[in-house]
Motif scaffolding. Structure first.
Motif, PDB file in Angstrom:
ATOM      1  N   LEU A 300       0.927  -0.523   0.225  1.00  0.00           N
ATOM      2  CA  LEU A 300      -0.025   0.357   0.000  1.00  0.00           C
ATOM      3  C   LEU A 300       0.797   1.039   0.246  1.00  0.00           C
ATOM      4  CD1 LEU A 300      -2.720  -0.814   2.210  1.00  0.00           C
ATOM      5  CD2 LEU A 300      -3.389  -0.436  -0.239  1.00  0.00           C
ATOM      6  N   ILE A 301       1.765   1.504   0.863  1.00  0.00           N
ATOM      7  CA  ILE A 301       2.354   2.370   0.576  1.00  0.00           C
ATOM      8  C   ILE A 301       3.510   2.608  -0.527  1.00  0.00           C
ATOM      9  CG2 ILE A 301       4.840   3.122   1.821  1.00  0.00           C
ATOM     10  CD1 ILE A 301       4.507   2.009   4.191  1.00  0.00           C
ATOM     11  N   ASP A 302       4.259   1.309  -1.462  1.00  0.00           N
ATOM     12  CA  ASP A 302       4.519   1.448  -3.025  1.00  0.00           C
ATOM     13  C   ASP A 302       3.486   1.846  -3.654  1.00  0.00           C
ATOM     14  OD1 ASP A 302       7.027   0.731  -1.873  1.00  0.00           O
ATOM     15  OD2 ASP A 302       6.501  -1.464  -2.078  1.00  0.00           O
ATOM     16  N   ALA A 303       1.774   2.011  -2.854  1.00  0.00           N
ATOM     17  CA  ALA A 303       1.116   1.883  -4.641  1.00  0.00           C
ATOM     18  C   ALA A 303       0.831   3.855  -4.012  1.00  0.00           C
ATOM     19  CB  ALA A 303       0.262   1.512  -4.189  1.00  0.00           C
ATOM     20  N   ALA A 304       0.596   4.003  -2.995  1.00  0.00           N
ATOM     21  CA  ALA A 304       0.999   5.877  -2.512  1.00  0.00           C
ATOM     22  C   ALA A 304       2.045   6.081  -3.092  1.00  0.00           C
ATOM     23  CB  ALA A 304       0.297   5.931  -1.248  1.00  0.00           C
ATOM     24  N   ALA A 312       4.102  14.959  -7.673  1.00  0.00           N
ATOM     25  CA  ALA A 312       4.867  15.962  -7.606  1.00  0.00           C
ATOM     26  C   ALA A 312       5.348  15.850  -9.407  1.00  0.00           C
ATOM     27  CB  ALA A 312       6.527  14.838  -6.917  1.00  0.00           C
ATOM     28  N   LYS A 313       5.461  14.987 -10.116  1.00  0.00           N
ATOM     29  CA  LYS A 313       6.148  15.141 -11.402  1.00  0.00           C
ATOM     30  C   LYS A 313       5.236  16.480 -12.437  1.00  0.00           C
ATOM     31  CE  LYS A 313       7.808  13.141 -15.056  1.00  0.00           C
ATOM     32  NZ  LYS A 313       7.511  11.553 -16.418  1.00  0.00           N
ATOM     33  N   ALA A 314       3.844  16.204 -11.853  1.00  0.00           N
ATOM     34  CA  ALA A 314       2.963  16.725 -11.919  1.00  0.00           C
ATOM     35  C   ALA A 314       2.898  18.667 -12.448  1.00  0.00           C
ATOM     36  CB  ALA A 314       1.925  16.722 -12.289  1.00  0.00           C
ATOM     37  N   SER A 315       3.079  18.548 -10.375  1.00  0.00           N
ATOM     38  CA  SER A 315       3.514  20.021  -9.985  1.00  0.00           C
ATOM     39  C   SER A 315       4.547  20.693 -10.719  1.00  0.00           C
ATOM     40  CB  SER A 315       3.520  19.779  -8.625  1.00  0.00           C
ATOM     41  OG  SER A 315       4.177  19.426  -8.372  1.00  0.00           O
ATOM     42  N   GLN A 316       5.676  20.265 -11.104  1.00  0.00           N
ATOM     43  CA  GLN A 316       6.641  20.736 -12.085  1.00  0.00           C
ATOM     44  C   GLN A 316       6.416  21.835 -12.610  1.00  0.00           C
ATOM     45  OE1 GLN A 316      10.051  17.016 -12.780  1.00  0.00           O
ATOM     46  NE2 GLN A 316       9.627  17.338 -10.703  1.00  0.00           N
ATOM     47  N   ASN A 317       7.364  22.565 -13.219  1.00  0.00           N
ATOM     48  CA  ASN A 317       7.135  24.175 -13.864  1.00  0.00           C
ATOM     49  C   ASN A 317       5.943  24.958 -13.992  1.00  0.00           C
ATOM     50  OD1 ASN A 317       9.636  22.671 -15.442  1.00  0.00           O
ATOM     51  ND2 ASN A 317       8.347  21.504 -16.225  1.00  0.00           N
ATOM     52  N   PRO A 318       5.252  25.029 -12.695  1.00  0.00           N
ATOM     53  CA  PRO A 318       4.563  26.226 -12.657  1.00  0.00           C
ATOM     54  C   PRO A 318       3.911  27.275 -13.494  1.00  0.00           C
ATOM     55  CG  PRO A 318       5.793  26.154 -11.498  1.00  0.00           C
ATOM     56  CD  PRO A 318       5.753  25.142 -11.646  1.00  0.00           C
ATOM     57  N   PRO A 319       2.998  27.802 -14.031  1.00  0.00           N
ATOM     58  CA  PRO A 319       1.678  27.316 -13.104  1.00  0.00           C
ATOM     59  C   PRO A 319       1.031  26.318 -13.627  1.00  0.00           C
ATOM     60  CG  PRO A 319       1.593  29.847 -14.516  1.00  0.00           C
ATOM     61  CD  PRO A 319       3.391  28.925 -15.141  1.00  0.00           C
ATOM     62  N   TRP A 332      -2.376  13.519  -5.120  1.00  0.00           N
ATOM     63  CA  TRP A 332      -2.506  13.513  -3.490  1.00  0.00           C
ATOM     64  C   TRP A 332      -3.053  12.631  -3.047  1.00  0.00           C
ATOM     65  CZ3 TRP A 332       2.114  14.129  -2.801  1.00  0.00           C
ATOM     66  CH2 TRP A 332       2.704  14.332  -3.548  1.00  0.00           C
ATOM     67  N   GLU A 333      -4.819  13.178  -3.174  1.00  0.00           N
ATOM     68  CA  GLU A 333      -6.275  11.894  -2.192  1.00  0.00           C
ATOM     69  C   GLU A 333      -6.178  10.679  -2.756  1.00  0.00           C
ATOM     70  OE1 GLU A 333      -9.476  15.573  -2.619  1.00  0.00           O
ATOM     71  OE2 GLU A 333      -8.806  13.831  -4.241  1.00  0.00           O
ATOM     72  N   GLU A 334      -5.184  10.148  -3.750  1.00  0.00           N
ATOM     73  CA  GLU A 334      -5.356   8.427  -4.119  1.00  0.00           C
ATOM     74  C   GLU A 334      -4.288   8.172  -3.652  1.00  0.00           C
ATOM     75  OE1 GLU A 334      -6.600   5.312  -5.223  1.00  0.00           O
ATOM     76  OE2 GLU A 334      -7.681   7.261  -5.451  1.00  0.00           O
ATOM     77  N   GLU A 358       2.793  13.882   5.378  1.00  0.00           N
ATOM     78  CA  GLU A 358       3.984  15.017   4.037  1.00  0.00           C
ATOM     79  C   GLU A 358       2.666  15.402   2.559  1.00  0.00           C
ATOM     80  OE1 GLU A 358       7.109  13.950   0.651  1.00  0.00           O
ATOM     81  OE2 GLU A 358       7.226  11.939   2.795  1.00  0.00           O
ATOM     82  N   TYR A 359       1.857  14.066   2.425  1.00  0.00           N
ATOM     83  CA  TYR A 359       1.285  14.080   1.467  1.00  0.00           C
ATOM     84  C   TYR A 359      -0.070  14.738   2.244  1.00  0.00           C
ATOM     85  CZ  TYR A 359       3.532   9.887  -0.474  1.00  0.00           C
ATOM     86  OH  TYR A 359       4.194   9.141  -0.487  1.00  0.00           O
ATOM     87  N   THR A 360      -0.298  14.570   2.767  1.00  0.00           N
ATOM     88  CA  THR A 360      -1.611  15.624   3.504  1.00  0.00           C
ATOM     89  C   THR A 360      -1.471  16.870   2.866  1.00  0.00           C
ATOM     90  OG1 THR A 360      -2.648  14.200   4.868  1.00  0.00           O
ATOM     91  CG2 THR A 360      -3.491  16.360   5.632  1.00  0.00           C
ATOM     92  N   THR A 361      -0.220  17.547   3.941  1.00  0.00           N
ATOM     93  CA  THR A 361       0.207  18.723   3.472  1.00  0.00           C
ATOM     94  C   THR A 361       0.381  19.352   1.716  1.00  0.00           C
ATOM     95  OG1 THR A 361       1.563  18.327   5.491  1.00  0.00           O
ATOM     96  CG2 THR A 361       2.310  20.105   3.853  1.00  0.00           C
ATOM     97  N   ASN A 362       0.800  18.598   1.025  1.00  0.00           N
ATOM     98  CA  ASN A 362       1.126  18.952  -0.049  1.00  0.00           C
ATOM     99  C   ASN A 362      -0.017  18.723  -0.721  1.00  0.00           C
ATOM    100  OD1 ASN A 362       3.642  18.398   0.042  1.00  0.00           O
ATOM    101  ND2 ASN A 362       4.045  16.082  -0.980  1.00  0.00           N
TER     102      ASN A 362
END
Length: 445
Positions: A300-304, A312-319, A332-334, A358-362
């Protein structure tokens, strides 16, 4: 006439009981000696002599009190026996050379002597009598120690007894077994009859015990090896993190338990193994449950982590657009949902909680950025609508300069509220500069 009288038997019995508490042979030797003495009480013949009494007890209890033996012999021996012994020894003393020749270990010499003058073979008979007694005694001891062993020390002691019994059997002349020394036995009161069947039975008994010892020793080696493997695997398992090495240790552990089950149950090692098997299987099942929980938790941890990695990858290079932020939030919710499936009793619960924090913060950051993006888009939209209205008013005949400046001021205030780092930040800055420039021109008129 009995060979052993009650008074002598009682004296000997007391000493046997005392010796059994001190000697290594212990109760086994005491049973053997008392069995012999009981047999002598029932046997008819000349009373037992001191030497005969020694032969009955010394092989089991070498430290048996000689004074007690003398006392027993004194109350047991009828009058007149000592002169017979002296006379017999005197007669034999005159034939020392002849006796030595007659007792040479050659059948061609002993056969004729045994038929014509068997008394000359007295030394051979004495030796046979001694070896026979020793062999029988040691076979009895071996049987008790090997076939009724309660510890490996009994087996080890039985090994020595079997070797000694074999040695005494080897001293018995097989070619002479059919010749019963009547003269010697009438004189000394033999308890035996040398027959080939009896000899073969003793040999077979020794052979069976040697086979039994071999089986016991092999079984105990397997037991010791399996027990050591279980202990090592159990200790190693507790120090290993989940992974291939831990799985390999589990296989070794299971193999060792299987080896315990295969040890012959009729052996001493088999009995010890059966006692330990239940405990070993219980410990293994407990640890296996621990592993299963760890594996599930780690899965489950590996899946998370996979979902978190994508987020994290998708959040790069904003906006990013609001739609993109919504997709990030779903990732993040998944990831959080997977971590929340790990129960408190799971070995991976502590690690899962760290990831969850960590994930809740993100997730919270992503939700904030989404709202910021929506607010920015809405502000720019409002500003554009206000600009369109201002432009329409500015194109009218005789526009009111004061009203135009007031509307520009509202537009400027709206654009200044657009936060940086959004998809419309650059557009809002361009609109803001244009609005400020227009306001400056109007203010000069």
């Amino acid at each position: 006439m009995r060979r052993l009288y009650d008074q002598a038997f009682e004296i000997l019995q007391q000493e046997v009981k005392q010796c059994s508490q001190k000697d290594l042979v212990g109760d086994v030797g005491a049973k053997i000696v008392l069995k012999r003495l009981e047999k002598m009480r029932l046997q008819s013949g000349d009373s037992l002599t001191l030497d005969e009494l020694k032969d009955l007890v010394y092989d089991q209890f070498p430290n048996f009190s000689e004074s007690v033996l003398k006392k027993a012999a004194k109350v047991n021996r009828p009058p007149g026996i000592f002169p017979k012994i002296v006379l017999g020894m005197a007669v034999l003393g005159g034939f020392v050379g002849l006796v030595a020749l007659a007792n040479l270990p050659y059948p061609m010499i002993r056969f004729p002597v045994a038929k014509t003058f068997p008394i000359l073979l007295l030394p051979s008979y004495i030796n046979m009598d001694y070896n026979y007694r020793q062999a029988v005694s040691l076979v009895e001891q071996s049987d008790q120690l090997v076939n009724q062993a309660t510890a490996i020390a009994d087996i080890e002691l039985g090994v020595g007894k079997v070797k000694q019994a074999q040695k005494h059997l080897d001293q018995l002349p097989v070619w002479f077994l059919g010749y019963y020394p009547q003269a010697y036995c009438s004189f000394m009161g033999c308890m035996w009859r040398f027959t080939f069947d009896e000899y073969e039975d003793a040999r077979k008994n020794i052979g069976r015990m040697e086979s039994k010892i071999f089986q016991e020793q092999n079984a105990y080696q397997e037991y010791t090896k399996a027990e050591q493997s279980i202990q090592e695997a159990q200790q190693k398992f507790q120090k290993l993190p989940p992974g291939n090495e831990q799985q390999q240790t589990i296989k070794v552990w299971q193999t060792a338990i299987d080896q315990l089950e295969k040890i012959p149950p009729e052996t001493l090692a088999g009995k010890l193994a059966q006692k330990q098997l239940a405990t070993a299987q219980r410990d293994f099942q407990q640890q296996l449950g621990f592993v299963a929980g760890s594996i599930k938790g780690n899965t489950l941890i590996d899946a998370a982590m996979q979902f978190a990695s994508q987020a994290a990858k998708a959040s790069q290079n904003p906006p990013h657009t609001a739609q993109e932020w919504q997709q990030l939030i779903k990732l993040w919710e998944e990831a959080i949902r997977r971590l929340e499936q790990i129960p408190t009793e799971n070995p991976s619960y502590s690690e899962a909680q760290k990831k969850l924090a960590e994930y809740t913060t993100n997730l919270g950051i992503s939700q904030t950025r989404l709202q910021t993006e929506k607010d920015a888009v809405e502000l720019v939209k409002q500003a554009k609508s206000a600009i369109a209205q201002w432009q329409k008013l500015a194109r009218s005949k005789d526009p009111d300069i004061g009203a135009l400046m007031s509307q520009l001021t509202d537009i400027i205030n709206t654009l200044e509220q657009v936060p940086a780092g959004t998809t419309v930040s650059q557009e809002s800055q361009n609109l803001l500069r244009s609005a400020q420039h227009t306001w400056d021109k109007l203010s000069l008129n």
